[in-house]
Design a protein around this motif. Structure first.
Motif, PDB file in Angstrom:
ATOM      1  N   ILE A  19     -91.086  49.163 -15.597  1.00  0.00           N
ATOM      2  CA  ILE A  19     -91.958  50.393 -16.323  1.00  0.00           C
ATOM      3  C   ILE A  19     -93.440  49.877 -16.101  1.00  0.00           C
ATOM      4  CG2 ILE A  19     -92.818  50.995 -18.496  1.00  0.00           C
ATOM      5  CD1 ILE A  19     -89.964  50.876 -19.623  1.00  0.00           C
ATOM      6  N   HIS A  20     -93.529  48.499 -16.375  1.00  0.00           N
ATOM      7  CA  HIS A  20     -94.938  48.066 -15.959  1.00  0.00           C
ATOM      8  C   HIS A  20     -95.298  48.061 -14.444  1.00  0.00           C
ATOM      9  CE1 HIS A  20     -98.448  45.504 -16.429  1.00  0.00           C
ATOM     10  NE2 HIS A  20     -98.093  44.741 -15.520  1.00  0.00           N
ATOM     11  N   ARG A  21     -94.371  47.912 -13.639  1.00  0.00           N
ATOM     12  CA  ARG A  21     -94.568  47.851 -12.155  1.00  0.00           C
ATOM     13  C   ARG A  21     -94.917  49.446 -11.849  1.00  0.00           C
ATOM     14  NH1 ARG A  21     -90.272  45.439 -10.852  1.00  0.00           N
ATOM     15  NH2 ARG A  21     -88.934  46.791 -10.097  1.00  0.00           N
ATOM     16  N   LYS A  22     -94.280  50.089 -12.304  1.00  0.00           N
ATOM     17  CA  LYS A  22     -94.688  51.591 -11.799  1.00  0.00           C
ATOM     18  C   LYS A  22     -95.762  52.178 -12.672  1.00  0.00           C
ATOM     19  CE  LYS A  22     -89.968  52.966 -10.573  1.00  0.00           C
ATOM     20  NZ  LYS A  22     -90.331  54.013  -9.348  1.00  0.00           N
ATOM     21  N   GLY A  23     -96.619  51.432 -13.303  1.00  0.00           N
ATOM     22  CA  GLY A  23     -97.862  51.955 -13.833  1.00  0.00           C
ATOM     23  C   GLY A  23     -97.616  52.882 -15.064  1.00  0.00           C
TER      24      GLY A  23
END
Length: 361
Positions: free
Chosen positions: A70-74
Motif C-alpha cells: 500500500i505504501h509503495r503504491k502511494g
C-alpha cells in the motif's frame, strides 16, 4: 497501531465481509489476531470454514507485506479507528471499515454534494451537469461522484476545469481506473482531487461492487443531486442510499417525454427537491456554510472568514475537536492554530469548551 493494522488485514482477507468484521471487533480481543489459531477465530464469531482459512495466511508477515505494498503504491488508508474518519460517513447504516485514498485526504471533511446520473446522457443532461457543477464549485462545494461514464465523468471534468474540488468514489480497486477511457481523468483527480475506494489493491472488477460504492458517495456528502436518469439508472441507488442515511435528495427536472428524465421526475414526485440552479441546493444549508470561492472566505452574520479560518470551520462542522486533534489534522504549528482559533472565537463562529475542546456555534 496494531489494532489498525489488524483491521486493515481483516478487511483485505478473502471471505471476511462487513458483518464478520463487526462480530470480530465486538469480541474486544482481536489485537493479537495475527497469532490466532482456528479455535480463536471461531471464538471471535467466524464459522469453522472461515476460521480454517484465516488461521494459516493471517500472519504478522502477511500484514507487513500488505502495508508495504500500500505504501509503495502511494495509497493512504483511513479506518474506522482513525480520528479523521469522516463523521458523515460514520453516521450511515453500514460505513466502510476501511477506505483507500489517493490524493488530497483533507477533502473528506469539506462541504460536499454528490452529483450522479445516467451513463448515456442527452445534450441537455450534459449541459445542466456542467452548469450546476461550475456554480457549486464557485461556492466552494466539493463535487462527489463515481467516475462512471456519462454524468459522473462530466461532473468531475467540469469541477477540474473550473479549479474546483472533486472526489471520485470507485466501484473497483483503488489502483484501477474504470472505465479505461477515464484513465486520464483518474490521474488528474489523483493529482488535484481525491480518489476513494472501499476495495483493496488487486480486487477483481465485478458488477456487484458498483451498487455498494453508491452508499459511500451518498455517505460522504450532505445531499445527492440526480442530474438525469431513467427509471433503471444506478444513480437512483445512490439517491436511495442518501435517503437511508437521512441526507437530502435533489433532482433536476427534464422533459416529460424523455426516458432519460423519468427517474428524476419520479424522485421529484417522491419528495426530492427540484433543482434549477445551485442556489436551490445552497439555500438548504445556509450562507454560513458556503460562500463564493472568488472571495476565499465564509460569511456569517456579516463576519468574513479567511481561508485558514474556513478550513478549521469545516473541520469543526464534522465534529467537536480538541486543540491537539486540530493540531494533528492540520499539521500547523502551535502559534498559527492558536491565532486562527482565537479569531474564530472573536468572530463568534467557534466556542471553546472545557478541556480545550472546540465546536462551532
Amino acid at each position: 497501531m496494531m489494532k489498525r493494522r489488524v483491521l486493515i488485514g481483516l478487511h483485505e482477507s478473502p471471505g471476511i465481509g462487513w458483518k464478520s468484521i463487526e462480530r470480530i471487533l465486538e469480541t474486544g480481543s482481536w489485537e493479537n489476531a495475527a497469532e490466532f489459531t482456528a479455535s480463536d477465530w471461531v471464538d471471535c464469531g467466524l464459522t469453522e470454514s472461515q476460521a480454517i482459512k484465516m488461521a494459516g495466511p493471517f500472519t504478522e508477515t502477511w500484514l507487513e507485506q500488505r502495508e508495504e505494498l500500500i505504501h509503495r503504491k502511494g495509497i493512504q488508508v483511513i479506518t474506522r479507528l482513525d480520528e479523521d474518519y469522516p463523521l458523515l460517513m460514520k453516521e450511515t447504516v453500514r460505513p466502510p471499515w476501511v477506505m483507500y485514498l489517493i490524493g488530497h485526504r483533507s477533502l473528506l471533511t469539506s462541504f460536499s454534494i454528490a452529483m450522479v446520473g445516467t451513463r448515456v446522457p442527452t445534450a441537455y443532461g450534459r449541459k445542466v451537469a456542467e452548469l450546476l457543477t461550475a456554480e457549486l464549485c464557485r461556492h466552494n462545494v466539493t463535487i462527489v461522484s463515481g467516475m462512471a461514464r456519462g454524468i459522473d465523468g462530466v461532473c468531475h471534468e467540469a469541477a477540474l476545469r473550473c479549479g474546483g474540488a472533486t472526489i471520485a468514489v470507485l466501484g473497483t480497486a483503488i489502483d484501477t481506473a474504470y472505465p479505461s477511457e477515464h484513465t486520464a481523468l483518474y490521474r488528474q483527480i489523483s493529482a488535484d482531487g481525491l480518489i476513494v475506494s472501499e476495495y483493496p489493491i488487486g480486487t477483481p472488477a465485478h458488477p456487484g461492487l458498483f451498487p455498494q460504492r453508491n452508499r459511500i458517495i451518498a455517505g460522504l456528502t450532505r445531499g445527492t443531486l440526480v442530474v438525469e436518469a431513467d427509471v433503471r439508472s444506478g444513480s437512483l441507488i445512490t439517491a436511495d442510499s442518501a435517503m437511508e442515511a437521512n441526507r437530502d435528495v435533489f433532482a433536476v427536472p427534464g422533459q416529460i417525454t424523455s426516458p432519460k428524465s423519468s427517474g428524476t421526475l419520479g424522485l421529484i414526485k417522491q419528495g426530492a427537491k427540484l433543482v434549477t440552479s445551485a442556489e436551490d441546493i445552497l439555500e438548504e444549508y445556509g450562507v454560513a456554510m458556503v460562500q463564493d470561492t472568488s472571495m476565499k472566505e465564509i460569511s456569517s452574520e456579516g463576519n468574513k472568514l479567511t481561508e485558514q479560518e474556513q478550513h478549521i470551520y469545516h473541520m469543526l462542522e464534522q465534529s467537536t475537536l480538541s486543540f491537539d486533534g486540530l493540531l494533528s489534522r492540520t499539521g500547523w504549528d502551535f502559534g498559527l492554530l492558536h491565532s486562527v482559533l482565537l479569531s474564530l472565537i472573536i468572530k463568534k463562529q467557534v466556542v471553546q469548551l472545557p478541556g480545550s475542546i472546540y465546536k462551532i456555534i
